[in-house]
Motif scaffolding. Structure first.
Motif, short mmCIF file in Angstrom:
data_model
loop_
_atom_site.label_atom_id
_atom_site.label_comp_id
_atom_site.label_asym_id
_atom_site.label_seq_id
_atom_site.Cartn_x
_atom_site.Cartn_y
_atom_site.Cartn_z
N LEU A 5 22.28 -32.71 1.12
CA LEU A 5 22.44 -34.30 1.06
C LEU A 5 21.37 -35.11 0.90
CD1 LEU A 5 24.19 -34.39 4.67
CD2 LEU A 5 25.24 -34.51 2.60
N THR A 6 20.17 -34.35 0.45
CA THR A 6 19.01 -34.95 -0.17
C THR A 6 18.38 -34.21 -1.20
OG1 THR A 6 18.72 -36.26 1.97
CG2 THR A 6 16.78 -35.93 0.51
N VAL A 7 17.87 -34.89 -2.35
CA VAL A 7 16.92 -34.17 -3.20
C VAL A 7 16.06 -35.14 -3.51
CG1 VAL A 7 18.73 -32.80 -4.25
CG2 VAL A 7 18.62 -34.68 -5.26
N ALA A 8 14.74 -34.58 -4.01
CA ALA A 8 13.39 -35.47 -4.26
C ALA A 8 12.76 -34.75 -5.42
CB ALA A 8 12.81 -35.55 -3.11
N ARG A 9 12.47 -35.52 -6.19
CA ARG A 9 11.48 -34.96 -7.39
C ARG A 9 10.40 -35.90 -7.46
NH1 ARG A 9 13.10 -29.87 -8.70
NH2 ARG A 9 12.70 -30.23 -10.98
N SER A 10 9.08 -35.50 -8.02
CA SER A 10 8.15 -36.37 -8.02
C SER A 10 7.36 -36.02 -9.55
CB SER A 10 7.26 -36.33 -7.10
OG SER A 10 6.39 -35.15 -7.02
N VAL A 11 6.72 -37.03 -10.07
CA VAL A 11 5.99 -37.12 -11.12
C VAL A 11 4.63 -37.69 -11.17
CG1 VAL A 11 6.87 -38.98 -12.29
CG2 VAL A 11 6.12 -37.18 -13.67
N PHE A 12 3.59 -37.35 -11.75
CA PHE A 12 2.41 -38.18 -11.92
C PHE A 12 2.35 -39.01 -12.95
CE2 PHE A 12 -2.00 -38.68 -13.45
CZ PHE A 12 -2.61 -39.35 -12.43
N ILE A 13 1.84 -40.43 -12.61
CA ILE A 13 1.97 -41.22 -13.82
C ILE A 13 0.53 -41.98 -13.83
CG2 ILE A 13 3.05 -43.30 -14.72
CD1 ILE A 13 5.38 -42.29 -13.34
N GLU A 14 -0.04 -41.95 -14.90
CA GLU A 14 -1.38 -42.39 -15.14
C GLU A 14 -1.31 -44.13 -15.28
OE1 GLU A 14 -4.26 -40.65 -17.73
OE2 GLU A 14 -2.70 -38.79 -18.09
N VAL A 15 -0.86 -44.56 -14.08
CA VAL A 15 -0.80 -46.27 -13.82
C VAL A 15 -0.96 -46.37 -12.41
CG1 VAL A 15 0.68 -46.69 -15.79
CG2 VAL A 15 1.58 -46.45 -13.48
N SER A 16 -1.37 -47.64 -11.97
CA SER A 16 -1.49 -47.96 -10.58
C SER A 16 -0.43 -47.98 -9.90
CB SER A 16 -2.29 -49.14 -10.35
OG SER A 16 -1.28 -50.32 -10.84
N PRO A 17 -0.31 -47.52 -8.60
CA PRO A 17 0.96 -48.04 -7.78
C PRO A 17 1.69 -49.24 -7.95
CG PRO A 17 -0.66 -46.92 -6.20
CD PRO A 17 -1.21 -47.37 -7.60
N GLU A 18 0.94 -50.10 -7.94
CA GLU A 18 1.56 -51.48 -8.15
C GLU A 18 2.28 -51.48 -9.47
OE1 GLU A 18 -1.43 -51.50 -5.13
OE2 GLU A 18 -1.56 -50.88 -7.35
N THR A 19 1.86 -50.93 -10.61
CA THR A 19 2.31 -51.08 -11.73
C THR A 19 3.88 -50.36 -11.89
OG1 THR A 19 0.24 -51.58 -13.02
CG2 THR A 19 2.26 -50.49 -14.30
N ALA A 20 3.69 -49.02 -11.25
CA ALA A 20 4.80 -48.18 -10.97
C ALA A 20 5.95 -49.07 -10.24
CB ALA A 20 4.43 -47.09 -10.35
N TYR A 21 5.45 -49.62 -9.19
CA TYR A 21 6.36 -50.31 -8.27
C TYR A 21 6.83 -51.52 -8.93
CZ TYR A 21 8.15 -53.22 -4.52
OH TYR A 21 9.10 -53.89 -3.57
#
Length: 168
Positions: A5-21
């Motif tokens: 019922l739930t899947v999650a994946r992640s990635v590292f991105i070379e930007v700030s959390p505010e930029t990604a958000y």
């Protein structure tokens, strides 16, 4: 066989959390990264969506097109953005019911951000056998968990590429 019922994946991105958000919290832009979403219908505000904002998403899978009504359930800049999909239809999302929840978490990591995208199947009242049969028909033989894992991987890869390119 019980459903995942739930899947999650992640990635590292070379930007700030505010930029990604800032990128992810604009539902109209999701079509730039997602293999299935085409953005939002006319009338959706262009900026970051606030808590409680409702928007209509446009989607495609092969030749099939549909719309969904979604409501933002979390809007914590630089930390978390989530929305619930609660209606579906062809031209307009007229059929109400719990469908899915999408969540994005942003965690500072070194000089960048770990972005985690999570899909949760909200069709809890569907019997597993019915869900399995439906899922395999609309995803060409996969479960929704398998299908969404692939979609999330593509979305995160595209998001990373675009944000890091823009960062220079």
């Amino acid at each position: 066989m019980s459903r995942v019922l739930t899947v999650a994946r992640s990635v590292f991105i070379e930007v700030s959390p505010e930029t990604a958000y800032a990128a992810v919290s604009r539902p109209g832009d999701m079509g730039r990264w997602s293999p299935e979403n085409l953005g939002t219908a006319e009338g959706t505000p262009a900026g970051p969506a606030a808590l409680g904002t409702t928007f209509v998403g446009r989607n495609k899978r092969g030749a099939f097109r549909w719309t969904t009504r979604c409501t933002v359930t979390a809007a914590d800049p630089g930390r978390r953005f989530a929305f619930r999909v609660h209606a579906i239809g062809l031209r307009r999302p007229r059929l109400p019911g719990p469908i899915a929840t999408w969540e994005y978490a942003f965690e500072p990591e070194g000089a960048g951000t770990r972005v985690t995208e999570t899909w949760t199947d909200d069709r809890r009242r569907w019997p597993d056998a019915v869900a399995h049969a439906f899922d395999r028909i609309v995803t060409s033989g996969k479960t929704f968990a398998q299908f969404q894992t692939r979609n999330i991987d593509i979305t995160l890869r595209n998001l990373k590429r675009e944000l890091e390119k823009a960062q220079g």
